[in-house]
Design an enzyme around this catalytic site. Structure first.
Site, mmCIF file in Angstrom:
data_model
loop_
_atom_site.group_PDB
_atom_site.id
_atom_site.type_symbol
_atom_site.label_atom_id
_atom_site.label_comp_id
_atom_site.label_asym_id
_atom_site.label_seq_id
_atom_site.Cartn_x
_atom_site.Cartn_y
_atom_site.Cartn_z
ATOM 1 N N HIS A 89 -8.626 46.592 -24.818
ATOM 2 C CA HIS A 89 -9.160 47.172 -26.054
ATOM 3 C C HIS A 89 -9.610 46.124 -26.906
ATOM 4 O O HIS A 89 -10.766 46.351 -27.826
ATOM 5 C CB HIS A 89 -7.986 47.638 -27.189
ATOM 6 C CG HIS A 89 -7.593 49.287 -26.506
ATOM 7 N ND1 HIS A 89 -8.411 50.148 -27.054
ATOM 8 C CD2 HIS A 89 -6.714 49.501 -25.698
ATOM 9 C CE1 HIS A 89 -7.882 51.489 -26.439
ATOM 10 N NE2 HIS A 89 -6.833 50.831 -25.893
ATOM 11 N N HIS A 105 -7.766 54.594 -18.811
ATOM 12 C CA HIS A 105 -6.630 55.295 -19.350
ATOM 13 C C HIS A 105 -6.216 56.661 -18.361
ATOM 14 O O HIS A 105 -4.908 56.703 -18.073
ATOM 15 C CB HIS A 105 -6.599 55.847 -20.928
ATOM 16 C CG HIS A 105 -6.676 54.788 -21.653
ATOM 17 N ND1 HIS A 105 -7.771 54.364 -22.225
ATOM 18 C CD2 HIS A 105 -5.879 54.257 -22.520
ATOM 19 C CE1 HIS A 105 -7.709 53.379 -22.965
ATOM 20 N NE2 HIS A 105 -6.347 53.323 -23.487
ATOM 21 N N GLU A 151 -12.926 58.760 -28.961
ATOM 22 C CA GLU A 151 -12.387 57.203 -29.672
ATOM 23 C C GLU A 151 -13.200 57.012 -30.724
ATOM 24 O O GLU A 151 -12.956 55.903 -31.394
ATOM 25 C CB GLU A 151 -12.773 56.096 -28.337
ATOM 26 C CG GLU A 151 -11.650 55.176 -28.716
ATOM 27 C CD GLU A 151 -12.107 53.729 -27.986
ATOM 28 O OE1 GLU A 151 -13.201 53.762 -27.413
ATOM 29 O OE2 GLU A 151 -11.045 52.807 -28.074
ATOM 30 N N HIS A 189 -2.718 58.041 -32.433
ATOM 31 C CA HIS A 189 -2.174 56.779 -32.601
ATOM 32 C C HIS A 189 -1.398 56.698 -33.880
ATOM 33 O O HIS A 189 -0.209 56.296 -34.174
ATOM 34 C CB HIS A 189 -2.888 55.654 -32.143
ATOM 35 C CG HIS A 189 -2.982 55.273 -30.695
ATOM 36 N ND1 HIS A 189 -2.195 54.801 -30.016
ATOM 37 C CD2 HIS A 189 -3.777 55.748 -29.769
ATOM 38 C CE1 HIS A 189 -2.486 54.604 -28.555
ATOM 39 N NE2 HIS A 189 -3.582 55.241 -28.342
ATOM 40 N N HIS A 242 -1.803 60.448 -24.525
ATOM 41 C CA HIS A 242 -3.072 60.119 -23.487
ATOM 42 C C HIS A 242 -3.272 61.238 -22.596
ATOM 43 O O HIS A 242 -4.415 61.417 -22.165
ATOM 44 C CB HIS A 242 -3.039 58.845 -23.039
ATOM 45 C CG HIS A 242 -3.699 57.726 -23.803
ATOM 46 N ND1 HIS A 242 -5.226 57.446 -23.864
ATOM 47 C CD2 HIS A 242 -3.335 57.100 -24.791
ATOM 48 C CE1 HIS A 242 -5.582 56.562 -24.688
ATOM 49 N NE2 HIS A 242 -4.642 56.458 -25.246
HETATM 50 CU CU1 CUO Z 1 -5.426 52.592 -25.142
HETATM 51 CU CU2 CUO Z 1 -4.728 55.101 -26.920
HETATM 52 O O1 CUO Z 1 -6.327 53.838 -25.982
HETATM 53 O O2 CUO Z 1 -4.434 53.083 -26.527
#
Ligand code: CUO
Length: 687
Positions: A219, A243, A350, A371, A407
């Site tokens: 990330h 993912h 995202e 999240h 996810h």
């Molecule tokens: Cu890696 Cu949800 O994207 O954490």
């Protein structure tokens, strides 16, 4: 660049990570969210004076900066908003805004010395989580730090990787100046749950510190806010694919221990049966990540009243995304329609800096808000001042079973788009004049049978010594050891026999996947159900000469993995990142040396009796597949720094699209239909 300059840069970067938790108490004042938190110059001056004496030996503030007083206005506005000691989450808009401002500023510093100087000053101003995130992200994105390595995150910030009781033992060891391992005793195992919870069966996998570090690192390599507002080549697609592969691997582990494959968290009004208690403290041990009891129901998240995350808003963005998927068109901000593709869909889900329309599909993104809302589920209006759960932190989120359920929901959105695409045709799949004659895997121990991979659980002692534990009088080589349980595997080779009937040499890409052969009922998977379970194990390029070719490929060269990280002590010893890693692979400056699936987790654990998997090999024409850059270790899940993704095919090819069950019932039927493919039944045995 001379070795001296390289040493200087590597050591300078290491010093930025030194003693991140030892900020001056003078600066630990709660700061209003709205107020500009930068302390007055006089406060900083006295704070730096105050810490310079007792912290000698910590390399905390380079001597050249001891008297340098940060000017109040040298940094752009928007920096210093989140107070020290507060929990940082990249999934919160205000936190992400501040982190992006710092990253953009640091990446834009016009020389390394300026970067180092400003980073050092920022240490005093920034929240610790933002500081760590921004410094690492800037190092990963600056050209002049491309040859330096980041220290392992579990050493820099062990509180996010090891539960409180382990951290306490570490402090005790440091105080005694002696590690548990040094007298031959093994520290008692500490676990975050028990066999009363079925999900505990895979706690060892979700809590693996290398795996958590990989997720945090990914990330940072692909910040959702971009760097200076720019995202990278195929960033949205890689968000999907990296993912998706985590889910495929998790499902293989679940099947091995008798659990069902991950169930999508798509009904947000039902109780969540899986709970989780991470037992992690955060910076200073000031708070614990919240434990999430079983049976909780999602609630609107008002923890930040200026930017709530509401279930109805999540539903709105989900429906707009489904509209786009169903019609095949995104509606842009100016009303124009554009085709939905996987990269754009990843960007929208995202909300990365390339999203087609932040109003319709979310400016923070359904994924990020998921999240956030799950991290706040235990105290959604902040009435108890309770810290959030691990779902809010990319360095710890995957510890919680709900991460994978969330996810899976995200992955289902991608799946719904992919199943609308036309299946690959003969031309897409074949490689004329090339034939795979044989495939074998063999572990390096010749006593082991062919086509059986071997795994085992190992106790690994890791040194988590950093300046957090050591006081200035400690010897520089004091160790602080903890024992962790990790899966590992016997190194192995793929052996392929490939015939080329071309008159000239051909560059070919070899793609290798594995997937469990049997479902929860013990029934052989049909290919169209199995295809989401295929795990990419390797992808490499070779030149086929005319006639037969015997190809041997070592598992340690996999394009998926990264080698073991160098510890802080090793990095200091080496001084430069350009030197070779332990197994002889040069850590080249042009790729994400530290990004990649942890090598010890390359092979799923399997079962004691030997779990059947299908190993699938496909050879394709690299002349058609190649972008401008090369495949290498770590590139499958991480790409190549500042370059295009090496393989032009859709990520996950050929399993990313629907496969007609009437034509190819099982994977072996699929490979029989094409000379450039082969399926090999293998077993993975955990000894
Ligand atoms: Cu890696 Cu949800 O994207 O954490």
């Amino acid at each position: 660049m001379t070795a001296t300059i390289m040493d200087f840069k590597q050591n300078s970067v290491l010093s930025l990570f030194s003693a991140v938790e030892h900020s001056s108490p003078a600066l630990l004042q709660p700061v209003s969210r709205k107020a500009k938190a930068r302390p007055p110059a006089s406060a900083l001056s006295s704070a730096l004076e105050e810490i310079s004496a007792p912290l000698v030996g910590y390399a905390f503030v380079p001597s050249s900066f001891k008297t340098a007083v940060p000017e109040a206005d040298i940094f752009p506005s928007g920096i210093g908003i989140l107070a020290k000691g507060h929990q940082f989450s990249i999934f919160k808009k205000s936190h992400a805004d501040e982190a992006a401002t710092v990253v953009n500023y640091l990446v834009s510093c016009d020389c390394f010395e300026k970067f180092q100087e400003d980073a050092t000053r920022l240490r005093e101003i920034l929240n610790e989580g933002i500081y760590l995130y921004a410094i690492s992200t800037a190092v990963l994105h600056r050209k002049d730090t491309s040859s330096t390595l980041l220290p392992p995150l579990w050493q820099v910030n062990p509180r996010n990787y090891f539960p409180g009781p382990i951290i306490k033992r570490a402090f005790d060891q440091a105080r005694r100046g002696k590690s548990d391992a040094s007298d031959g005793s093994t520290p008692p195992a500490f676990t975050t749950g028990s066999n009363r919870d079925p999900e505990f069966k895979l706690a060892w996998w979700r809590e693996d510190c290398g795996f958590n570090a990989h997720h945090y690192h990914w990330h940072q390599s692909y910040p959702w806010r971009g760097v200076n507002g720019v995202t990278k080549d195929r960033q949205g697609e890689l968000f999907y694919y990296m993912h998706q592969q985590m889910l495929a691997r998790y499902d293989a582990e679940r099947l091995a221990v008798g659990l069902m494959r991950v169930d999508s968290y798509s009904n947000w009004h039902l109780p969540i049966p899986e709970g989780y208690n991470p037992q992690l403290t955060d910076y200073y041990g000031a708070y614990q990540f919240a434990a999430r009891p079983a049976g909780m129901i999602l609630a609107d998240n008002w923890r930040d009243p200026s930017d709530p995350t509401l279930i109805i808003q999540q539903g709105y963005h989900r429906d707009r995304l489904l509209d786009a998927i169903n019609t095949g068109k995104f509606e842009k901000t100016d009303g124009h329609k554009v085709d939905v593709d996987i990269n754009g869909l990843g960007a929208a889900i995202e909300a990365n800096a390339s999203t087609p329309n932040p109003d319709l599909y979310g400016s923070v993104g359904i994924h990020n808000r998921g999240h956030d809302i799950l991290a706040g589920i235990t105290d959604p209006d902040y009435r108890y001042n309770q810290a959030g759960g691990v779902m809010g932190d990319t360095s710890a989120a995957i510890r919680d079973p709900i991460f994978f359920r969330w996810h899976k929901f995200v992955d289902d959105l991608f799946f719904l788009h992919k199943i609308k695409l036309t299946p690959y045709n003969q031309t897409d799949l074949e490689f004329q004049n090339v034939q795979v004659d044989s495939v074998q895997v063999q572990v390096n121990d010749p006593a082991r049978p062919a086509n059986t991979l071997i795994t085992r659980m190992e106790d690994v002692v890791v040194d988590i010594a950093n300046d957090m534990f050591l006081n200035p009088n400690d010897k520089p080589n004091t160790e602080v050891n903890v024992t962790v349980k990790q899966v590992n595997h016997g190194r192995f080779n793929y052996k392929l026999g490939v015939t080329s009937n071309s008159r000239t040499p051909l560059k070919a890409a070899i793609r290798i996947f594995i997937a469990p052969s049997l479902d929860e009922h013990g029934t052989q998977y049909q290919l169209d159900s199995q295809r989401r379970l295929f795990i990419e194990m390797d992808k490499f390029v070779t030149t086929l000469k005319t006639g037969s070719n015997a190809i041997t490929r070592r598992s340690t060269r996999s394009s998926v993995i990264k080698p073991r990280e160098l510890t802080i002590a090793e990095l200091k010893k080496r001084g430069t990142a350009a030197k070779e890693a332990d197994d002889g692979c040069a850590c080249r400056p042009d790729r994400y040396c530290e990004c990649g699936w942890p090598e010890h987790m390359l092979v799923p654990r399997g079962t004691a009796a030997g779990m059947p998997f299908d190993l699938f090999v496909m050879v394709t024409n690299w002349a058609n597949d190649s972008s401008t850059d090369d495949l290498d270790r770590g590139t499958s899940y991480c790409g190549v720094k500042d370059k295009t993704y090496p393989d032009k095919r859709p990520m996950g090819f050929p399993f990313d699209r629907k496969i007609d069950s009437a034509l190819y019932k099982h994977v072996a039927d699929f490979s029989k239909g094409f000379s450039n493919m082969k399926t090999l039944p293998i077993k993975i045995t955990c000894v």
